[in-house]
Write a protein that holds these residues in place. Sequence first.
Motif, PDB file in Angstrom:
ATOM      1  N   VAL A 175       0.849  -1.190   0.000  1.00 55.43           N
ATOM      2  CA  VAL A 175       0.000   0.000   0.000  1.00 55.43           C
ATOM      3  C   VAL A 175       0.883   1.238   0.000  1.00 55.43           C
ATOM      4  N   GLN A 176       0.447   2.262  -0.742  1.00 53.72           N
ATOM      5  CA  GLN A 176       1.195   3.513  -0.795  1.00 53.72           C
ATOM      6  C   GLN A 176       0.230   4.655  -1.079  1.00 53.72           C
ATOM      7  N   LEU A 177       0.559   5.835  -0.578  1.00 55.90           N
ATOM      8  CA  LEU A 177      -0.260   7.009  -0.849  1.00 55.90           C
ATOM      9  C   LEU A 177       0.286   7.774  -2.049  1.00 55.90           C
ATOM     10  N   GLY A 178      -0.634   8.262  -2.897  1.00 50.00           N
ATOM     11  CA  GLY A 178      -0.257   9.208  -3.940  1.00 50.00           C
ATOM     12  C   GLY A 178      -0.376  10.596  -3.351  1.00 50.00           C
ATOM     13  N   ILE A 179       0.728  11.120  -2.848  1.00 49.83           N
ATOM     14  CA  ILE A 179       0.678  12.338  -2.030  1.00 49.83           C
ATOM     15  C   ILE A 179       1.922  13.186  -2.278  1.00 49.83           C
ATOM     16  N   SER A 180       1.735  14.504  -2.338  1.00 49.90           N
ATOM     17  CA  SER A 180       2.856  15.429  -2.521  1.00 49.90           C
ATOM     18  C   SER A 180       3.429  15.824  -1.160  1.00 49.90           C
ATOM     19  N   GLU A 181       4.584  16.477  -1.166  1.00 51.91           N
ATOM     20  CA  GLU A 181       5.200  16.917   0.081  1.00 51.91           C
ATOM     21  C   GLU A 181       4.329  17.956   0.781  1.00 51.91           C
ATOM     22  N   VAL A 182       3.693  18.832  -0.005  1.00 47.58           N
ATOM     23  CA  VAL A 182       2.802  19.842   0.581  1.00 47.58           C
ATOM     24  C   VAL A 182       1.620  19.166   1.265  1.00 47.58           C
ATOM     25  N   GLN A 183       1.049  18.158   0.595  1.00 46.87           N
ATOM     26  CA  GLN A 183      -0.079  17.429   1.182  1.00 46.87           C
ATOM     27  C   GLN A 183       0.336  16.680   2.453  1.00 46.87           C
ATOM     28  N   LYS A 184       1.565  16.163   2.469  1.00 49.42           N
ATOM     29  CA  LYS A 184       2.051  15.483   3.676  1.00 49.42           C
ATOM     30  C   LYS A 184       2.042  16.428   4.869  1.00 49.42           C
ATOM     31  N   THR A 185       2.522  17.645   4.640  1.00 49.91           N
ATOM     32  CA  THR A 185       2.556  18.638   5.718  1.00 49.91           C
ATOM     33  C   THR A 185       1.141  18.975   6.179  1.00 49.91           C
ATOM     34  N   GLN A 186       0.234  19.138   5.224  1.00 52.71           N
ATOM     35  CA  GLN A 186      -1.150  19.486   5.560  1.00 52.71           C
ATOM     36  C   GLN A 186      -1.828  18.365   6.351  1.00 52.71           C
ATOM     37  N   ILE A 187      -1.627  17.120   5.904  1.00 53.53           N
ATOM     38  CA  ILE A 187      -2.246  15.975   6.581  1.00 53.53           C
ATOM     39  C   ILE A 187      -1.693  15.824   7.997  1.00 53.53           C
ATOM     40  N   THR A 188      -0.381  15.958   8.133  1.00 59.05           N
ATOM     41  CA  THR A 188       0.246  15.821   9.452  1.00 59.05           C
ATOM     42  C   THR A 188      -0.315  16.851  10.425  1.00 59.05           C
TER      43      THR A 188
END
Length: 522
Positions: free
Chosen positions: A64-77
């Motif tokens: 399993v893996q997320l299709g996610i950008s670095e900006v989205q990672k920061t937002q989700i965190t």
Amino acid sequence: MSQITTRQRDLIQILTNSNDNIGISTLADYLGLSPRQVQYDLVQIRPWLGKRGITLVMKPGVGVQLGISEVQKTQITTELLHSTKIQLVLTPQQRQQLILFLFLTSDEAIILNHLTYVLQVSRTTILKDLEFIEIWFQQREIRFLRKPNFGFQIDCSEKQRRESLALFLWGNSEDFESPLFQMSHLDGLWFAFQDDVEKLEILANTNSILKEFNTRRVIRRVTFAEAQLGGRFTDDAVLYLSLVFAIQAYRVNQKKYLDFPENEVKWVKERPVWVTARQISKKLITDPYFEWTDTEIAYIAMQLISVPRNERWPGDLDAGIQLNQIIDQLMEIIADRNGHPHLLNDPVLREGIVIHTIPALFRKKFQLLYPFQSNYHTERQMETLDMETAQEIITRISEQFNIQPPLEEIENIALLIRAAVIRDRSNHIGKVIVVCPSGMATAQLLIARLRAHFPRLNKLEVVSMRDVMQKQTLDANLIITTIPFSLPKHNNITILQVHPLLLPEDIEKITRFLNNLASSGL
């Protein structure tokens, strides 16, 4: 899906922090869940992630893996850290652990309605949990009372309550796949829900009591005891003593006291450890007007002399010549069975037998428990001869002193024997270089300790750092150094860094090297 559970939050955090595919079974191990539970949660979080423009990619046989950008990672965190729209869903085992903690720390009866309220579940669910709770207490010879129109309560001695609580909080019980509590040197007593205490009243209540324990502060009291007694406990023993003393201070503050026979208290008061125990009691409760009973101080002393230690302590053999004689007999058994006469005079082996025997005798004397951990999953991983010899050693000790050490102690004795055999074989090691830049006195002390612990090592030679770096060590098999350094990559000499005083962990490191060398047939 507007809300996610704390379990699903943890799953999203793991996926967010990974740049690679993660297998379902790996995720299950991380989260303490079954693969089916992980698959269920993955289906549930897909729409939640989709609303945030994040895709969940599931590849059969890959992971399993997320299709996610670095900006989205920061937002989700950030969102996961501060969101109040996260629902806490406890598993049955998590509920049961919280209920156990509640009963072990409460002297009053607990009504069913209170449990349903603090856990936010139905009466039927609580009654099913209480079936497990009752069995758990019965296995520890603690009565679980069901009082109509009054509630539920445990009936046991104060000693039973404290020991059961300590072993439960230790966190290595086979009763639970994912313990909510665990002791560590870094965090003290760790609580799995310490970041979610506002989500459920029972979590807040549990965390409040754990803060009163303040095990990190108590760890310092145990290290104080080591300095006063002139020895070192094992790392696990330091943690266990910290937990035991923290629980003791909590219960004594509530005016709940132990009861020991007067002759045992008198025996402890006549020993040097009493002074240290009294000093620790004053540090556990800082109120200068608080009066500790002699029984409670005696309990501290009993625990101090009954837990495993790394080395023999001053006065350990004051128990009399009988212990010296039985140790002599045990050394003869080991030497004869292994066909290594040198083992008869192996000081490290002898000391190891002594420091495993004496605490076991005290645990028997005071009827104290200790949470031993097995070093091996099966006995087949041990050398058969070592296990058989260790079993005979334990049998002799049992017959002589009327004690029955646990299986883990047999494994420890077998490990001591294996290490001694390896040391006895170590005469095939050629030249050993010792590098100690702090001076000749320190170097000679290190050499003396190496010879005492590894009498079969040949050709120990002190070499300066300059000579080592000038390639004067080509004929050496091993370099033992007190400072970090490395040789050119083409040089295959093993380098082991040790403390100038050759601490127990250094002895273990050298023994492991010799064991690997012997196993390779070199």
